[in-house]
Write an enzyme that holds these catalytic residues in place. Structure first.
Site: not given
Length: 755
Positions: A431, A484
């Protein structure tokens, strides 16, 4: 037995122990050799009497020097397995002496590797481990807290009183203590005293299980009790090039996919009922599904939809539901909201038996400030930087790991190995990688510190990500590591030995934003924004991209996918079907967030479950069936995935018809030479007799049409396929004359003849 000097020294040592200021209890307690005899000293706060149990009776210990240090002299070393009887308030019990065990749990090699940042299995040493020392069963506690004055284990075993079980400080800032008779399921924390005397109660950073929020204690748990049945899957996975496979991921949040009623509690195997975990304060009548219930309900659902993988939003233990799991406090523990670690192992095991891989969201970029977590862990900024300009995300209210510290980096890299080894996961999605890579991420001028070259790149974070990916693929060559990363940082999916970050996939955030912007435009004005659709191919081969329509796009007032679409309901459904089909035919692996597969209407809410009632309506059933068929077609047609990262795999036929908002292209597969023709019409008008150039004459079967009646469309199409005709167009000598349904995507496959 003791001289007056020894008496004064022992009284002073006892006072330090009583005030939780001692870092060397083994230098005072347990068997101590004094010249040619032995002294046995037992630390037992608030005890009335202590006796040493002998084969032929017992020997009373006295406390002349400190009321809580009970001692006696012996002719021989009693070893470590002796037992004592303890009396408190008229109640007597028998136990082993924790300070009889002088074993050093963290050996020299362990300490060396940890200090280097290269102990990939440090969780085999750190944390709470059920073990047997000298035939005595108990738990070895091991913690890294180099700045602490003292550390104690507190828990049910000592009424949460830090005076009872002070730990021994070892080299390298390691603290250890073996406590006999502790068992699986017992609660514990560490009570840490800083050099300034402040007291902090901390959960175990390496704890393998924690209490259900809002409780914060760690739980003694076992590591290797589960019997795996997925050996065939694991062997095959690590022999396979994952990028040369179809990958279609169902991203989901376990706690908000589906709830149950508190009136129907989970029934354990022994017939007892499990205490329900309420899903939300505002809905106390609902509870989370357990890992076993999710195994029964979620896995068949995902299999029926045809997805190859499930991606779970973070399931590491976290205190706040509203963080969605992205503010982790228990890095080595699956959240107890849904059950036990072994129940999660069984969930993964069942996924593998059904042919479904499991990807976890992993959050090494930041951590919360909760008092029981990593923040200011031992009275100093241990896991984070002290300077908030590099150690704090003010906008998120979280802290940033100090990647330059070897032991901190080791904590994270070993955590990665832990999840793959202990839970057999198949991949991670990291993330917010951009927040790690840039020192000025979400920071105004003057609130960040440039690197040594004067730039904004975070070299320590780069080195950490490279190390993490290198170690991951060293241990698990068939793993997926997905970034990401929302910027144009170069080399995200390039191997580390070529200077890249070492991920093997990167979310294509540019494609996602361009396509959502495009589909939110009134179709009559899309002709002025054709570049939104075509631009992604210009950079498609700079990284190994994964297309994602994720949770981030259906929260914070952004609307769910269906309600982003303009027009009436019919157009919303048709637009949604067209976008999904274009996504499945565009180069790149796929990730779709839960609810999009049937046209969820409401924004995602972590405290609610999905709108399953919508499946009572045909248009929503149609979108779900479309996803089922897209996944089936995707997996059966290598042209849609085999050359995702090879320029041969995609060829425009025509991308310039912005007047009609029509695009056409081929997806090709290099090993067999097979190809598919894809034609998309992004207006609500039917285009009859629309010519599309094709490279070879023959019959082209219409193998997919988003406007089919079964999906909720108008059923406009081409009667199952078309023969090409001789017609020079799009630089080809043959063409298909097609009927393009409104807001649709067609997929056609070449066959030499209709049969």
């Amino acid at each position: 037995m003791s001289t007056s000097i020894n008496i004064d020294w022992l009284a002073n040592e006892g006072q330090k122990l009583a005030e939780c200021r001692h870092d060397n209890p083994l230098g005072v307690l347990g068997p101590q050799q004094i010249e040619n005899k032995w002294a046995l000293r037992v630390w037992m706060p608030e005890a009335d009497a202590v006796n040493l149990l002998l084969k032929d009776g017992k020997k009373k210990l006295t406390n002349p020097n400190h009321p809580w240090i009970f001692e006696t002299s012996l002719e021989e070393n009693p070893g470590s397995s002796y037992q004592i009887s303890v009396e408190r308030a008229g109640i007597s019990h028998t136990q082993n002496d924790p300070w009889a065990f002088r074993h050093e749990w963290m050996g020299e090699i362990d300490r060396h590797l940890f200090a280097e940042g290269n102990h990939h299995h440090i969780w085999r040493r750190m944390g709470a481990h059920q073990t047997k020392l000298d035939l005595v069963e108990g738990v070895m506690f091991c913690l890294w807290a180099p700045n602490a004055r003292s550390v104690s284990v507190i828990g049910d075993m000592n009424s949460w009183d830090g005076r009872h079980h002070p730990m021994q400080k070892r080299l390298g800032g390691i603290w250890e203590l073996f406590i006999p008779h502790i068992k699986k399921g017992d609660l514990y924390k560490y009570e840490i005293r800083s050099q300034e005397g402040h007291c902090y109660e901390k959960a175990d950073p390496y704890g393998f299980q924690h209490e259900v929020r809002p409780a914060q204690s760690s739980i003694v748990s076992t590591l290797d009790s589960y019997k795996w049945k997925d050996q065939k899957w694991m062997t095959q996975r690590d022999k396979t090039d994952q990028l040369n496979k179809p990958i279609s991921v169902y991203e989901m949040h376990l706690g908000s996919w589906m709830h149950s009623s508190n009136k129907t509690p989970y029934i354990e195997k022994d017939g007892s009922t499990r205490e329900p975990v309420p899903a939300a304060d505002l809905k106390p009548e609902t509870r989370f599904l357990t890992y076993p219930e999710l195994t029964e309900k979620l896995i068949p659902y995902v299999k029926a939809r045809g997805f190859t993988h499930i991606e779970l939003m973070p399931i590491s233990e976290h205190p706040f539901d509203g963080s969605w799991g992205y503010q982790v406090t228990g890095w080595y523990a699956p959240t107890s909201r849904y059950g036990t670690p072994d129940e999660f192992r069984a969930f993964v095991d069942t996924c593998h038996s059904e042919g479904i891989g499991v990807i976890l969201d992993w959050v090494p970029g930041h951590f919360p400030k909760d008092e029981h977590g990593l923040a200011f862990f031992d009275g100093k900024h241990l896991y984070e930087h002290a300077d908030p300009r590099i150690g704090e995300h003010k906008e998120w209210g979280t802290l940033i790991f100090n990647y330059s510290r070897n032991e901190v980096r080791n904590f994270l890299v070993a955590n990665l190995v832990y999840w793959f080894e202990q839970f057999h996961i198949d991949g991670i999605r990291v993330d917010a990688v951009a927040s790690m890579l840039y020192k000025d991420y979400l920071r105004p001028e003057g609130e960040w510190i440039p690197n040594e070259d004067g730039g904004n790149e975070n070299f320590e974070a780069v080195n950490f990500l490279q190390q993490a990916n290198h170690v991951l693929f060293q241990h698990f060559p068939g793993a997926l590591s997905i970034a990401e990363e929302s910027t144009t940082w170069s080399g995200v999916t390039k191997p580390t030995d070529m200077g890249g970050l070492g991920f093997n996939l990167k979310w294509n955030m540019g494609w996602m934003h361009d396509m959502l912007d495009y589909f939110e435009i009134d179709p009559w004005f899309r002709q002025f924004h054709q570049n939104n659709v075509t631009f992604s191919i210009c950079y498609n081969y700079t990284e190994n991209f994964m297309l994602s329509l994720s949770h981030d796009e259906v929260v914070h007032g952004k609307s769910h996918l269906l309600h982003k679409m303009p027009g009436d309901d019919w157009k919303k459904y048709a637009n949604t079907r067209a976008l999904l089909a274009y996504m499945w035919t565009h180069p790149g692996k796929k990730t779709l967030f839960m609810g999009m597969e049937f046209g969820q209407r409401q924004e995602w809410n972590v405290w609610d479950d999905l709108q399953w009632e919508l499946l009572e309506h045909d248009p929503h059933k149609g979108i779900q069936l479309l996803i089922d068929d897209l996944n089936c077609l995707y997996k059966s047609q290598p042209a849609l995935w085999k050359d995702d990262f090879n320029e041969y795999g995609f060829q425009w036929i025509d991308c310039k018809d912005n007047t009609n908002s029509v695009i056409s292209f081929m997806r090709r597969e290099s090993s067999t030479g097979e190809w598919l023709v894809v034609v998309a019409n992004f207006t609500p008008e039917t285009h009859a007799n629309y010519k599309v150039g094709v490279p070879v004459s023959g019959y082209y079967a219409e193998i997919f049409n988003t406007d089919a009646k079964k999906y909720g469309g108008s059923n406009t199409g081409n009667l199952g396929g078309k023969y090409s005709t001789e017609w020079n167009i799009h630089e080809y000598e043959n063409a298909l004359e097609l009927s393009l349904p409104p807001l649709s995507v067609l997929i056609l496959k070449y066959r030499k003849n209709k049969k």
